[in-house]
Every structure is written in structure tokens, then in C-alpha cells.
Design a protein around this motif. Structure first.
Motif, mmCIF file in Angstrom:
data_model
loop_
_atom_site.group_PDB
_atom_site.id
_atom_site.type_symbol
_atom_site.label_atom_id
_atom_site.label_comp_id
_atom_site.label_asym_id
_atom_site.label_seq_id
_atom_site.Cartn_x
_atom_site.Cartn_y
_atom_site.Cartn_z
ATOM 1 N N ALA A 80 0.828 -1.211 0.000
ATOM 2 C CA ALA A 80 0.000 0.000 0.000
ATOM 3 C C ALA A 80 0.865 1.265 0.000
ATOM 4 O O ALA A 80 0.551 2.238 -0.697
ATOM 5 C CB ALA A 80 -0.933 -0.011 1.214
ATOM 6 N N LEU A 81 1.943 1.260 0.767
ATOM 7 C CA LEU A 81 2.836 2.425 0.802
ATOM 8 C C LEU A 81 3.492 2.653 -0.557
ATOM 9 O O LEU A 81 3.610 3.801 -1.013
ATOM 10 C CB LEU A 81 3.902 2.239 1.883
ATOM 11 C CG LEU A 81 3.419 2.312 3.339
ATOM 12 C CD1 LEU A 81 4.568 2.024 4.290
ATOM 13 C CD2 LEU A 81 2.804 3.675 3.632
ATOM 14 N N LEU A 82 3.923 1.566 -1.211
ATOM 15 C CA LEU A 82 4.504 1.708 -2.544
ATOM 16 C C LEU A 82 3.475 2.252 -3.526
ATOM 17 O O LEU A 82 3.786 3.109 -4.366
ATOM 18 C CB LEU A 82 5.027 0.350 -3.031
ATOM 19 C CG LEU A 82 6.285 -0.188 -2.343
ATOM 20 C CD1 LEU A 82 6.601 -1.593 -2.849
ATOM 21 C CD2 LEU A 82 7.470 0.733 -2.599
ATOM 22 N N ALA A 83 2.232 1.755 -3.430
ATOM 23 C CA ALA A 83 1.183 2.217 -4.340
ATOM 24 C C ALA A 83 0.886 3.698 -4.144
ATOM 25 O O ALA A 83 0.762 4.459 -5.116
ATOM 26 C CB ALA A 83 -0.086 1.389 -4.134
ATOM 27 N N VAL A 84 0.775 4.128 -2.905
ATOM 28 C CA VAL A 84 0.485 5.531 -2.616
ATOM 29 C C VAL A 84 1.653 6.425 -3.047
ATOM 30 O O VAL A 84 1.454 7.526 -3.591
ATOM 31 C CB VAL A 84 0.172 5.717 -1.119
ATOM 32 C CG1 VAL A 84 0.042 7.196 -0.775
ATOM 33 C CG2 VAL A 84 -1.104 4.978 -0.744
ATOM 34 N N ALA A 85 2.883 5.970 -2.816
ATOM 35 C CA ALA A 85 4.049 6.746 -3.242
ATOM 36 C C ALA A 85 4.083 6.898 -4.763
ATOM 37 O O ALA A 85 4.380 7.979 -5.290
ATOM 38 C CB ALA A 85 5.329 6.078 -2.745
ATOM 39 N N GLY A 86 3.763 5.807 -5.474
ATOM 40 C CA GLY A 86 3.697 5.896 -6.933
ATOM 41 C C GLY A 86 2.613 6.837 -7.403
ATOM 42 O O GLY A 86 2.804 7.588 -8.369
ATOM 43 N N CYS A 87 1.475 6.817 -6.728
ATOM 44 C CA CYS A 87 0.381 7.719 -7.089
ATOM 45 C C CYS A 87 0.794 9.178 -6.884
ATOM 46 O O CYS A 87 0.515 10.031 -7.734
ATOM 47 C CB CYS A 87 -0.855 7.396 -6.257
ATOM 48 S SG CYS A 87 -2.290 8.429 -6.607
ATOM 49 N N ALA A 88 1.464 9.452 -5.784
ATOM 50 C CA ALA A 88 1.911 10.817 -5.521
ATOM 51 C C ALA A 88 2.893 11.288 -6.591
ATOM 52 O O ALA A 88 2.821 12.437 -7.063
ATOM 53 C CB ALA A 88 2.561 10.898 -4.139
ATOM 54 N N ALA A 89 3.797 10.403 -6.998
ATOM 55 C CA ALA A 89 4.759 10.768 -8.045
ATOM 56 C C ALA A 89 4.056 10.983 -9.383
ATOM 57 O O ALA A 89 4.418 11.886 -10.148
ATOM 58 C CB ALA A 89 5.831 9.686 -8.165
ATOM 59 N N GLY A 90 3.045 10.160 -9.678
ATOM 60 C CA GLY A 90 2.301 10.331 -10.917
ATOM 61 C C GLY A 90 1.532 11.637 -10.955
ATOM 62 O O GLY A 90 1.512 12.333 -11.988
ATOM 63 N N ILE A 91 0.894 11.991 -9.843
ATOM 64 C CA ILE A 91 0.179 13.258 -9.772
ATOM 65 C C ILE A 91 1.154 14.428 -9.865
ATOM 66 O O ILE A 91 0.875 15.454 -10.510
ATOM 67 C CB ILE A 91 -0.646 13.334 -8.482
ATOM 68 C CG1 ILE A 91 -1.756 12.264 -8.497
ATOM 69 C CG2 ILE A 91 -1.258 14.716 -8.294
ATOM 70 C CD1 ILE A 91 -2.558 12.191 -7.227
ATOM 71 N N ALA A 92 2.319 14.268 -9.235
ATOM 72 C CA ALA A 92 3.342 15.314 -9.329
ATOM 73 C C ALA A 92 3.804 15.493 -10.770
ATOM 74 O O ALA A 92 4.083 16.627 -11.205
ATOM 75 C CB ALA A 92 4.526 14.963 -8.429
ATOM 76 N N SER A 93 3.875 14.403 -11.521
ATOM 77 C CA SER A 93 4.244 14.506 -12.935
ATOM 78 C C SER A 93 3.207 15.313 -13.706
ATOM 79 O O SER A 93 3.551 16.158 -14.549
ATOM 80 C CB SER A 93 4.385 13.115 -13.543
ATOM 81 O OG SER A 93 5.369 12.354 -12.876
ATOM 82 N N GLY A 94 1.928 15.066 -13.421
ATOM 83 C CA GLY A 94 0.880 15.824 -14.086
ATOM 84 C C GLY A 94 0.908 17.297 -13.728
ATOM 85 O O GLY A 94 0.713 18.162 -14.601
ATOM 86 N N VAL A 95 1.149 17.590 -12.455
ATOM 87 C CA VAL A 95 1.229 18.989 -12.025
ATOM 88 C C VAL A 95 2.420 19.686 -12.676
ATOM 89 O O VAL A 95 2.329 20.832 -13.135
ATOM 90 C CB VAL A 95 1.326 19.064 -10.491
ATOM 91 C CG1 VAL A 95 1.565 20.505 -10.041
ATOM 92 C CG2 VAL A 95 0.056 18.520 -9.859
ATOM 93 N N ARG A 96 3.557 18.991 -12.751
ATOM 94 C CA ARG A 96 4.742 19.561 -13.402
ATOM 95 C C ARG A 96 4.469 19.841 -14.879
ATOM 96 O O ARG A 96 4.874 20.887 -15.411
ATOM 97 C CB ARG A 96 5.913 18.596 -13.262
ATOM 98 C CG ARG A 96 7.138 18.950 -14.081
ATOM 99 C CD ARG A 96 7.804 20.215 -13.573
ATOM 100 N NE ARG A 96 8.375 20.013 -12.259
ATOM 101 C CZ ARG A 96 9.035 20.968 -11.583
ATOM 102 N NH1 ARG A 96 9.158 22.181 -12.105
ATOM 103 N NH2 ARG A 96 9.537 20.704 -10.384
ATOM 104 N N ALA A 97 3.787 18.907 -15.539
ATOM 105 C CA ALA A 97 3.461 19.121 -16.952
ATOM 106 C C ALA A 97 2.496 20.289 -17.136
ATOM 107 O O ALA A 97 2.568 21.019 -18.127
ATOM 108 C CB ALA A 97 2.866 17.850 -17.547
ATOM 109 N N LYS A 98 1.590 20.481 -16.173
ATOM 110 C CA LYS A 98 0.605 21.554 -16.288
ATOM 111 C C LYS A 98 1.213 22.925 -16.073
ATOM 112 O O LYS A 98 0.914 23.876 -16.812
ATOM 113 C CB LYS A 98 -0.522 21.314 -15.274
ATOM 114 C CG LYS A 98 -1.578 22.401 -15.233
ATOM 115 C CD LYS A 98 -2.330 22.516 -16.549
ATOM 116 C CE LYS A 98 -3.448 23.529 -16.450
ATOM 117 N NZ LYS A 98 -4.168 23.701 -17.740
ATOM 118 N N ILE A 99 2.080 23.062 -15.083
ATOM 119 C CA ILE A 99 2.602 24.377 -14.734
ATOM 120 C C ILE A 99 3.793 24.783 -15.603
ATOM 121 O O ILE A 99 4.174 25.953 -15.615
ATOM 122 C CB ILE A 99 3.018 24.440 -13.251
ATOM 123 C CG1 ILE A 99 4.171 23.464 -12.972
ATOM 124 C CG2 ILE A 99 1.836 24.143 -12.358
ATOM 125 C CD1 ILE A 99 4.674 23.500 -11.536
#
Length: 267
Positions: A80-99
């Protein structure tokens, strides 16, 4: 479980709608405009954010399954911790692409290289841990030789886990390789567009495999008498008409272990 299925279905619908809108905008409304073709549009949401959330939901499902089967919460917590960490990194990738003001299809791998690499590497690592845990747990609990049907079903679950886990792992690794090796190309977008749907489809494969004909024509080695009742009614009739036409069928199975003879009587 139904809410998980409906949630993944809703995410897939939203993602398909966003990608379709972008495709119509680029190839329809602004056909021939190279600048518009290379624009990011809703890619930051449809590819990065939604794919990260979909993959995390499926991985959390396996984390729960591992916790239940192994009776060790530490294993489920690790996944679960690995899954949540991956999700956070994926969302961060989207935010980086947006800004990022310079981001387009040709440079998106450069601007999101760090976040995407972390996201995809953690997702691949999480899938590998899930596969190892599931195969190990099922192999240890397999009743070899005691119940052939259970043993065969467990083997199929093991192979199904390996196949589905390998697919998502390979796609995540290939996407990461394309991101690192070809940062100035848009090769990684091809696999990024489908990685979320691969996770959701693998999840549905796991659930749909549970469909099984109960009390089918299998060999019975113990003497027993079983009765089952089935009610048949026309789907378009009202309640009064349905009560008049409802039929009840009882099936009785008698097993004679002395001569391995099975007889079914319909009454």
C-alpha cells in the motif's frame, strides 16, 4: 468491491472523453496546425493523473488481498505504501506538466523526467512485489494432492497473477525507458495513454475469473445427498401472473461410492 469497479469504470470514461476531445481538437478543428498538434491540452490530467490513480486503486486491492491471504498486515502495508508513493509521483508529474510553460508533446519527457521516472519505477517495483507475494502465498497454501480441483484452481490463479502482473510491469518499465532514452521524442506517450486501462482491465480479469459453475459435473468421492431449488418466472409478468406460473424444480443427487455410480432424479 462494486464501488471499486464503478470507480475504475468512471475514470476510464473520463480519460477516454478527455483524450477524444484532444484528438478532435487537434485533428478536426485545428487540422494542419502544427503548433496545435504539439500542444499539451488535457494530457497532464488524462495521462498522468488518471493513470496514476487507476493504477494505485488496483495495487491497493492487491495489497488488501495479500494482507488477508498472508495474515500479515506488514506485507499489505508495504504494498500500500509503494502504491500511494507511486500515485503521488504520478500526480506530481501531471502537475509539473501543467505548470511548465514550455511543455508540449515533444518536450514533456524532459520537463517531467524526474517525476515520471520515480512514478514508473515505483509502480513497476510495486507490481513485482505484488507478484512475488501472491505467488509465494498461493504456493504455500496450495493443497497438493489432497483436492485436485482446488489444486488446479490455485495453479490457475498463480499463473493469472504472473501474467497480469508481468504485463503491467513490462509496460511501466518500457515507458520509463522511453522517457529516459528519448527525452526529446513523444514515444513514451504511446504507452502512457494505455497503462491506466491495462491496470483496470487486469483488475476485471481477476474478478471475472471467479465466475464458476457451482456443483457442476465433477467426480464426487464421498456419499451425500444434495438438493437444490430453482425458481423460473417470465421477466415481463406482473406479481399475480408470476405467482401462477412460477415453477419449482428440485434436483436430487445420490452418490453410491461402492460402484462409483451417480444418479440424478428430477422431481
Amino acid at each position: 468491491m462494486k464501488l471499486v469497479v464503478y470507480g475504475l469504470f468512471a475514470l476510464d470514461i473520463i480519460q477516454t472523453a478527455l483524450i477524444t476531445r484532444d484528438a478532435f481538437f487537434k485533428f478536426g478543428t485545428h487540422f494542419g496546425n502544427v503548433t496545435t498538434f504539439a500542444s499539451l491540452e488535457n494530457l497532464w490530467l488524462s495521462v498522468f493523473v488518471i493513470n496514476a490513480i487507476s493504477g494505485t486503486i488496483v495495487q491497493l486491492f492487491f495489497a488488501y488481498r495479500i494482507s488477508v491471504l498472508s495474515k500479515l498486515r506488514i506485507l499489505g502495508t508495504l504494498v500500500a505504501l509503494l502504491a500511494v508513493a507511486g500515485c503521488a509521483a504520478g500526480i506530481a508529474s501531471g502537475v509539473r506538466a501543467k505548470i511548465s510553460t514550455l511543455t508540449n508533446l515533444a518536450t514533456i519527457a524532459v520537463s517531467t523526467k524526474t517525476e515520471s521516472t520515480v512514478w514508473l519505477s515505483i509502480s513497476a517495483g510495486c507490481d513485482i512485489v505484488i507478484g512475488i507475494c501472491m505467488v509465494t502465498i498461493l504456493s504455500r497454501n496450495r493443497a497438493t494432492g489432497l483436492n485436485p480441483e482446488t489444486d488446479h484452481a490455485t495453479k490457475k490463479i498463480i499463473w493469472l497473477t504472473i501474467e497480469t502482473g508481468t504485463l503491467t510491469t513490462v509496460v511501466a518499465i518500457l515507458t520509463m525507458v522511453f522517457t529516459i532514452a528519448f527525452p526529446d521524442k513523444a514515444y513514451c506517450n504511446i504507452l502512457m495513454d494505455i497503462i491506466g486501462k491495462i491496470y483496470s482491465n487486469n483488475f476485471l480479469v481477476i474478478l471475472n475469473w471467479r465466475i464458476k459453475i457451482v456443483d457442476g459435473r465433477s467426480n464426487v468421492t464421498q456419499s451425500a445427498t444434495q438438493q437444490s431449488s430453482f425458481h423460473f418466472s417470465p421477466p415481463t409478468m406482473n406479481q399475480s401472473a408470476m405467482s401462477k406460473t412460477m415453477a419449482e424444480v428440485k434436483i436430487e443427487r445420490q452418490v453410491w461410492p461402492e460402484n462409483n455410480y451417480s444418479r440424478e432424479d428430477n422431481m
